[in-house]
Scaffold this active site. Structure first.
Site, short mmCIF file in Angstrom:
data_model
loop_
_atom_site.label_atom_id
_atom_site.label_comp_id
_atom_site.label_asym_id
_atom_site.label_seq_id
_atom_site.Cartn_x
_atom_site.Cartn_y
_atom_site.Cartn_z
N ALA A 95 32.71 -10.84 -6.93
CA ALA A 95 33.19 -9.61 -7.56
C ALA A 95 32.50 -9.42 -8.90
CB ALA A 95 34.70 -9.68 -7.77
N LYS A 147 38.71 -2.31 -7.28
CA LYS A 147 39.37 -3.34 -6.48
C LYS A 147 40.41 -2.71 -5.54
CE LYS A 147 38.84 -7.26 -6.89
NZ LYS A 147 37.85 -8.19 -6.27
N GLY A 177 31.66 -18.76 -8.73
CA GLY A 177 32.67 -18.25 -9.66
C GLY A 177 33.83 -19.22 -9.82
N GLN A 178 34.80 -18.82 -10.64
CA GLN A 178 35.96 -19.68 -10.93
C GLN A 178 36.72 -20.05 -9.67
OE1 GLN A 178 38.23 -18.95 -14.67
NE2 GLN A 178 37.96 -16.82 -14.04
N THR A 209 43.53 -7.74 -7.77
CA THR A 209 43.92 -7.93 -9.16
C THR A 209 45.23 -7.24 -9.55
OG1 THR A 209 43.23 -7.37 -11.42
CG2 THR A 209 42.38 -5.98 -9.69
N ASP A 210 45.86 -7.78 -10.59
CA ASP A 210 47.04 -7.13 -11.19
C ASP A 210 46.66 -5.79 -11.84
OD1 ASP A 210 45.47 -8.68 -12.97
OD2 ASP A 210 47.10 -8.86 -14.42
N TYR A 250 37.57 -1.21 -13.16
CA TYR A 250 37.75 -2.47 -12.42
C TYR A 250 38.92 -2.34 -11.43
CZ TYR A 250 38.93 -7.41 -11.56
OH TYR A 250 39.22 -8.62 -10.97
N ASP A 277 23.13 -11.42 -2.41
CA ASP A 277 23.68 -10.29 -3.12
C ASP A 277 24.56 -9.53 -2.12
OD1 ASP A 277 24.26 -7.90 -4.31
OD2 ASP A 277 22.20 -7.39 -4.84
N1 NAP Z 1 39.03 -13.68 -13.30
C1 NAP Z 1 40.21 -13.09 -13.32
O1 NAP Z 1 40.94 -13.11 -14.32
C2 NAP Z 1 40.70 -12.36 -12.10
C3 NAP Z 1 41.93 -11.67 -12.17
C4 NAP Z 1 42.38 -11.01 -11.06
C5 NAP Z 1 41.64 -11.01 -9.90
N2 NAP Z 1 40.45 -11.67 -9.84
C6 NAP Z 1 39.68 -11.61 -8.61
O2 NAP Z 1 39.53 -12.92 -8.08
C7 NAP Z 1 38.27 -13.04 -7.42
C8 NAP Z 1 37.50 -14.22 -7.96
O3 NAP Z 1 37.31 -14.02 -9.36
P1 NAP Z 1 36.67 -15.13 -10.30
O4 NAP Z 1 37.53 -15.26 -11.49
O5 NAP Z 1 36.30 -16.34 -9.51
O6 NAP Z 1 35.35 -14.35 -10.74
P2 NAP Z 1 34.04 -14.90 -11.44
O7 NAP Z 1 34.26 -16.27 -11.99
O8 NAP Z 1 33.56 -13.80 -12.31
O9 NAP Z 1 33.05 -15.08 -10.21
C9 NAP Z 1 32.55 -13.97 -9.52
C10 NAP Z 1 31.59 -14.45 -8.47
O10 NAP Z 1 31.03 -13.29 -7.86
C11 NAP Z 1 29.63 -13.46 -7.83
N3 NAP Z 1 28.97 -12.15 -7.78
C12 NAP Z 1 28.99 -11.14 -8.65
N4 NAP Z 1 28.22 -10.11 -8.22
C13 NAP Z 1 27.72 -10.49 -7.02
C14 NAP Z 1 26.86 -9.90 -6.06
N5 NAP Z 1 26.36 -8.67 -6.23
N6 NAP Z 1 26.54 -10.61 -4.94
C15 NAP Z 1 27.03 -11.85 -4.75
N7 NAP Z 1 27.85 -12.48 -5.61
C16 NAP Z 1 28.19 -11.81 -6.73
C17 NAP Z 1 29.29 -14.25 -9.07
O11 NAP Z 1 28.03 -14.82 -8.94
P3 NAP Z 1 27.07 -14.91 -10.24
O12 NAP Z 1 27.81 -15.73 -11.23
O13 NAP Z 1 25.84 -15.50 -9.70
O14 NAP Z 1 26.91 -13.48 -10.68
C18 NAP Z 1 30.42 -15.28 -9.03
O15 NAP Z 1 30.11 -16.30 -8.09
C19 NAP Z 1 37.57 -11.69 -7.61
O16 NAP Z 1 37.81 -10.89 -6.49
C20 NAP Z 1 38.28 -11.09 -8.81
O17 NAP Z 1 38.22 -9.68 -8.80
C21 NAP Z 1 39.97 -12.35 -10.92
#
Ligand code: NAP
Length: 285
Positions: free
Chosen positions: A54, A123, A11-12, A95-96, A119, A30
């Site tokens: 997530a 969280k 992920g990001q 998250t916010d 969501y 998973d």
């Molecule tokens: N993105 C935002 O704007 C944002 C804002 C606030 C908080 N956050 C939090 O920050 C954290 C990182 O977010 P991010 O932006 O990096 O998210 P992201 O880019 O959507 O990446 C999510 C990661 O979780 C993996 N994933 C999803 N379902 C899974 C499962 N069942 N088992 C194992 N891996 C799984 C995905 O793998 P695949 O790609 O293979 O599915 C990906 O590696 C999360 O906790 C998110 O809630 C994000």
């Protein structure tokens, strides 16, 4: 040397952490599979566990509640239980969207939560169980509107649209604080290094609407593009641009606690965005 494992490395945020700290082991399972989780803990006996996995599709989750709670609430709870048994420290992202957006000024870690959608609810449930199980052995980083070169995000969507749509409509009544994933990864590693525990808000801390954010994306990216189709970006209200999930109107996270602990000012959203856009075009991702 501490043994650190990380979930969600594709992920990001996970990608940026792994890029900066290659000795972290990325675990690709998973996370909702409890047996697999158990085996990972037995095999690695980690000192620190970082969970970036997530289900982040805010609108999709309104129709996928079971999956959302399984990945976003149950999996981190199980990880916390396993961390407790292994005496490991646990880092969880949140998250916010745990807030309802009614406060009107930046949210502190101590402010009352009241998520509006699935969501945020899923969280928040994770935050509560992780803190209950691990107390001071848990670090929970609430972040917001994350964007970086890896994966899907608003910035990449906009850059694509600038090349295909003449008129773009973007909401201007949702105010947030964007967070560049590269900086978030650096701060996460600093907080781990300092042994920080409890809840932390980690975002640029400065407010901007999605509309103003999109205009800055345009300013920074247009001259890198061979073809620019977009002629106008128009501000619209959330009512004019309805989405499945209800979102907070104002979800800026205060950076005060972070500044107190790290003695560093957060990167501004403008600077974070510039770093992301530069990297995007330099790297040709
Ligand atoms: N993105 C935002 O704007 C944002 C804002 C606030 C908080 N956050 C939090 O920050 C954290 C990182 O977010 P991010 O932006 O990096 O998210 P992201 O880019 O959507 O990446 C999510 C990661 O979780 C993996 N994933 C999803 N379902 C899974 C499962 N069942 N088992 C194992 N891996 C799984 C995905 O793998 P695949 O790609 O293979 O599915 C990906 O590696 C999360 O906790 C998110 O809630 C994000």
């Amino acid at each position: 040397m501490k043994k650190i494992i990380l979930f969600g490395g594709s992920g990001q945020v996970g990608s940026e952490i792994l890029k900066r700290f290659s000795s972290i082991r990325s675990i690709e399972i998973d996370v909702s599979d409890e047996e697999k989780l158990k085996k990972v803990f037995e095999e690695y006996q980690p000192d620190i566990v970082v969970n970036c996995a997530a289900h982040t599709g805010v609108d999709k989750q309104e129709d996928e509640q079971e999956l959302a709670f399984s990945v976003n609430s149950e999996a981190p709870k199980k990880m916390a239980e396993l961390c407790s048994q292994c005496n490991s420290k646990f880092v969880q992202f949140s998250t916010d969207y745990v807030f309802d957006g009614e406060k009107g000024t930046p949210y502190l870690e101590t402010d009352l939560t009241n998520p509006l959608g699935v969501y945020g609810k899923s969280k928040l449930k994770a935050e509560e169980s992780v803190l209950e199980i691990l107390g001071e052995k848990a670090l929970i980083i609430r972040t917001s509107s994350v964007h970086g070169v890896y994966g899907h995000n608003f910035v990449h969507t906009m850059i694509k649209l600038f090349q295909s749509k003449e008129v773009l409509k973007v909401v201007d009544d949702q105010i947030m604080s964007p967070t560049w994933a590269g900086w978030l990864a650096e701060v996460t590693l600093k907080l781990i290094d300092k042994g920080a525990a409890g809840l932390f808000h980690v975002s640029s801390g400065t407010p901007v609407s999605w509309y103003d954010f999109s205009k800055e994306i345009f300013n920074l990216s247009a001259n890198h593009l061979e073809t620019v189709v977009t002629k106008e970006i128009l501000p619209v209200t959330s009512e004019e641009y309805p989405s499945k999930a209800k979102r907070p109107k104002f979800s800026v996270l205060s950076a005060n606690k972070l500044i107190e602990v790290t003695h560093e000012k957060p990167i501004s959203w403008q600077e974070g965005l510039k770093k992301h856009v530069d990297e995007y075009f330099e790297g040709g991702i």
